[in-house]
Design a protein around this motif. Structure first.
Motif, PDB file in Angstrom:
ATOM      1  N   CYS A  16       0.854  -1.195   0.000  1.00 60.73           N
ATOM      2  CA  CYS A  16       0.000   0.000   0.000  1.00 60.73           C
ATOM      3  C   CYS A  16       0.881   1.233   0.000  1.00 60.73           C
ATOM      4  O   CYS A  16       0.968   1.978   0.965  1.00 60.73           O
ATOM      5  N   GLY A  17       1.585   1.411  -1.112  1.00 58.53           N
ATOM      6  CA  GLY A  17       2.426   2.590  -1.299  1.00 58.53           C
ATOM      7  C   GLY A  17       1.639   3.651  -2.053  1.00 58.53           C
ATOM      8  O   GLY A  17       0.469   3.892  -1.755  1.00 58.53           O
ATOM      9  N   LYS A  18       2.271   4.236  -3.072  1.00 58.30           N
ATOM     10  CA  LYS A  18       1.624   5.372  -3.760  1.00 58.30           C
ATOM     11  C   LYS A  18       0.345   4.954  -4.490  1.00 58.30           C
ATOM     12  O   LYS A  18      -0.688   5.598  -4.363  1.00 58.30           O
ATOM     13  N   MET A  19       0.414   3.832  -5.232  1.00 54.03           N
ATOM     14  CA  MET A  19      -0.772   3.464  -6.012  1.00 54.03           C
ATOM     15  C   MET A  19      -1.844   2.839  -5.132  1.00 54.03           C
ATOM     16  O   MET A  19      -3.016   3.190  -5.232  1.00 54.03           O
ATOM     17  N   GLY A  20      -1.435   1.918  -4.246  1.00 58.50           N
ATOM     18  CA  GLY A  20      -2.417   1.302  -3.346  1.00 58.50           C
ATOM     19  C   GLY A  20      -3.109   2.371  -2.502  1.00 58.50           C
ATOM     20  O   GLY A  20      -4.336   2.330  -2.321  1.00 58.50           O
ATOM     21  N   SER A  21      -2.347   3.348  -2.018  1.00 59.06           N
ATOM     22  CA  SER A  21      -2.938   4.399  -1.179  1.00 59.06           C
ATOM     23  C   SER A  21      -3.878   5.284  -1.988  1.00 59.06           C
ATOM     24  O   SER A  21      -4.925   5.701  -1.481  1.00 59.06           O
ATOM     25  N   ALA A  22      -3.498   5.566  -3.241  1.00 60.81           N
ATOM     26  CA  ALA A  22      -4.370   6.415  -4.078  1.00 60.81           C
ATOM     27  C   ALA A  22      -5.732   5.742  -4.236  1.00 60.81           C
ATOM     28  O   ALA A  22      -6.784   6.395  -4.113  1.00 60.81           O
ATOM     29  N   MET A  23      -5.721   4.418  -4.457  1.00 62.99           N
ATOM     30  CA  MET A  23      -6.990   3.708  -4.648  1.00 62.99           C
ATOM     31  C   MET A  23      -7.746   3.587  -3.328  1.00 62.99           C
ATOM     32  O   MET A  23      -8.954   3.820  -3.269  1.00 62.99           O
ATOM     33  N   LEU A  24      -7.010   3.241  -2.261  1.00 66.62           N
ATOM     34  CA  LEU A  24      -7.664   3.088  -0.951  1.00 66.62           C
ATOM     35  C   LEU A  24      -8.302   4.410  -0.512  1.00 66.62           C
ATOM     36  O   LEU A  24      -9.418   4.422   0.014  1.00 66.62           O
ATOM     37  N   GLN A  25      -7.593   5.511  -0.765  1.00 65.85           N
ATOM     38  CA  GLN A  25      -8.128   6.827  -0.406  1.00 65.85           C
ATOM     39  C   GLN A  25      -9.473   7.058  -1.101  1.00 65.85           C
ATOM     40  O   GLN A  25     -10.438   7.521  -0.498  1.00 65.85           O
ATOM     41  N   GLY A  26      -9.519   6.698  -2.390  1.00 62.91           N
ATOM     42  CA  GLY A  26     -10.767   6.852  -3.148  1.00 62.91           C
ATOM     43  C   GLY A  26     -11.876   5.964  -2.582  1.00 62.91           C
ATOM     44  O   GLY A  26     -13.015   6.408  -2.434  1.00 62.91           O
ATOM     45  N   TRP A  27     -11.545   4.710  -2.237  1.00 60.12           N
ATOM     46  CA  TRP A  27     -12.577   3.777  -1.743  1.00 60.12           C
ATOM     47  C   TRP A  27     -13.086   4.186  -0.371  1.00 60.12           C
ATOM     48  O   TRP A  27     -14.277   4.101  -0.098  1.00 60.12           O
ATOM     49  N   LEU A  28     -12.154   4.616   0.508  1.00 60.96           N
ATOM     50  CA  LEU A  28     -12.588   5.021   1.850  1.00 60.96           C
ATOM     51  C   LEU A  28     -13.479   6.246   1.748  1.00 60.96           C
ATOM     52  O   LEU A  28     -14.508   6.330   2.420  1.00 60.96           O
ATOM     53  N   SER A  29     -13.113   7.187   0.860  1.00 61.63           N
ATOM     54  CA  SER A  29     -13.996   8.361   0.771  1.00 61.63           C
ATOM     55  C   SER A  29     -15.296   8.018   0.053  1.00 61.63           C
ATOM     56  O   SER A  29     -16.282   8.736   0.179  1.00 61.63           O
ATOM     57  N   ASP A  30     -15.327   6.881  -0.611  1.00 64.70           N
ATOM     58  CA  ASP A  30     -16.575   6.429  -1.244  1.00 64.70           C
ATOM     59  C   ASP A  30     -17.430   5.602  -0.280  1.00 64.70           C
ATOM     60  O   ASP A  30     -18.474   5.086  -0.652  1.00 64.70           O
ATOM     61  N   GLY A  31     -16.953   5.407   0.953  1.00 67.14           N
ATOM     62  CA  GLY A  31     -17.787   4.753   1.960  1.00 67.14           C
ATOM     63  C   GLY A  31     -17.365   3.345   2.343  1.00 67.14           C
ATOM     64  O   GLY A  31     -18.042   2.706   3.153  1.00 67.14           O
ATOM     65  N   LEU A  32     -16.257   2.826   1.785  1.00 66.97           N
ATOM     66  CA  LEU A  32     -15.807   1.490   2.204  1.00 66.97           C
ATOM     67  C   LEU A  32     -15.344   1.581   3.663  1.00 66.97           C
ATOM     68  O   LEU A  32     -14.492   2.410   3.996  1.00 66.97           O
ATOM     69  N   PRO A  33     -15.919   0.760   4.569  1.00 70.88           N
ATOM     70  CA  PRO A  33     -15.526   0.872   5.983  1.00 70.88           C
ATOM     71  C   PRO A  33     -14.085   0.398   6.201  1.00 70.88           C
ATOM     72  O   PRO A  33     -13.710  -0.673   5.690  1.00 70.88           O
ATOM     73  N   PRO A  34     -13.270   1.139   6.945  1.00 67.13           N
ATOM     74  CA  PRO A  34     -11.889   0.725   7.204  1.00 67.13           C
ATOM     75  C   PRO A  34     -11.815  -0.651   7.851  1.00 67.13           C
ATOM     76  O   PRO A  34     -10.850  -1.392   7.650  1.00 67.13           O
ATOM     77  N   SER A  35     -12.861  -1.036   8.606  1.00 71.78           N
ATOM     78  CA  SER A  35     -12.848  -2.343   9.282  1.00 71.78           C
ATOM     79  C   SER A  35     -12.922  -3.501   8.285  1.00 71.78           C
ATOM     80  O   SER A  35     -12.668  -4.651   8.650  1.00 71.78           O
TER      81      SER A  35
END
Ligand code: NAI
Ligand code: A1CAB
Length: 272
Positions: A16-35
């Motif tokens: 979860c570096g630059k690309m993984g974080s870019a995607m995760l950031q998008g998913w979390l702000s789209d409502g994917l629960p961190p849990s």
């Protein structure tokens, strides 16, 4: 099958570096629960630690809905064995690694595993990415739909006809944001050379590239027509474009060679 499925079954990120974080950031702000997210990464960033996702936890789901593989191609041999026990035919693997072919994942994860190779780009962080995808024979159309739904949360998605297209795709859209960022840097430097302050030159360059990109996407005219609309006969733009569009030393040849070099590097990475 969409984000709810991923939230329920779990998403594992390997790297979860630059690309993984870019995607995760998008998913979390789209409502994917961190849990619902587990990250395997020996070097998690401060940003990642603050998201609330589970990092290097022992309680990895045995059969998560999706495993996203976002380590460097050179790290693949070392990193993939940690996923082998998830190669159960149920979990869908999505790799965003440049170069690494589907066959390498089949060899490492089990030849029956559904695997989708994807090439995203970092504007995914603001929901404006574009990701090209292609699946192996075990990836069902429902799994391709699932991958598309997940990736659509961070931008556009296109389906490729052949894995061979991936090298060219990488050269254009995977690496492409870097070319555009460099264009901004160059325009700002050129503005400074013409006497503007660094701050004003950067503001003008950033807004111009962002605005031109938005207009190119929204307008009915083609980019060529939009270019002509800016260009008054014998005006300032014409003078500038005569340099930029020069056949021998201009942008067309430079971009052709730039994209070609990136695509060739993608071909080289196939061999590890
Ligand atoms: N950065 C970009 O714009 C794009 C990158 N990609 C692909 O995404 C992948 C990752 O690239 P970046 O995010 O740029 O690199 P990066 O170096 O920022 O991230 C890689 C991450 O993998 C982690 N890692 C290293 N060894 C590991 C292991 N054994 N197990 C788990 N994690 C491990 C590192 O700690 C790091 O956080 C590459 O395969 C690249 O080809 C694809 C499209 C665009
Ligand atoms: O530079 C790289 O290799 C990765 C793949 C596309 C963008 N970044």
């Amino acid at each position: 099958m969409d984000m709810d499925f991923v939230a329920e079954k779990g998403l594992v990120l390997l790297g979860c570096g630059k690309m993984g974080s870019a995607m995760l950031q998008g998913w979390l702000s789209d409502g994917l629960p961190p849990s619902s997210v587990w990250v395997i990464d020996p070097n998690p960033s401060d940003w990642l630690k603050n998201t609330g996702v589970q990092i290097n936890a022992d309680n990895l789901p045995a059969a998560p809905g999706i495993v996203l593989i976002a380590v460097k191609p050179q790290m693949m041999g070392e990193a993939l064995p940690s996923l082998k026990k998830m190669g159960n035919g149920v979990t869908l693997f999505i790799s965003v690694a440049a170069g690494t072919p589907i066959s390498a994942f089949e060899a490492a994860l089990g030849s029956e595993s559904p695997i989708i190779r994807a090439m995203p780009n970092t504007p995914a962080a603001v929901g404006r990415g574009i990701t090209s995808i292609i699946g192996n024979v075990h990836a069902s159309s429902a799994q391709l739909d699932l991958a598309e739904a997940l990736l659509r949360a961070v931008g556009q998605v296109v389906r490729l006809e052949s894995e061979d297209q991936m090298d060219a795709v990488t050269g254009v859209s995977g690496s492409g944001p870097a070319y555009v960022f460099h264009m901004i840097e160059c325009m700002a430097k050129a503005g400074e050379a013409e006497g503007l302050s660094p701050e004003l030159a950067m503001q003008l360059a950033q807004a111009t590239v962002a605005g031109a990109g938005a207009l190119a996407e929204a307008a009915e005219e083609t980019p060529s027509e939009l270019r002509v609309n800016v260009t008054s006969p014998n005006g300032t733009t014409q003078a500038g474009l005569e340099v930029l569009m020069d056949e021998e030393n201009g942008l067309p040849d430079l971009i052709r060679r730039t994209v070609g070099a990136a695509a060739n590097r993608s071909r080289e990475l196939r061999n590890g």
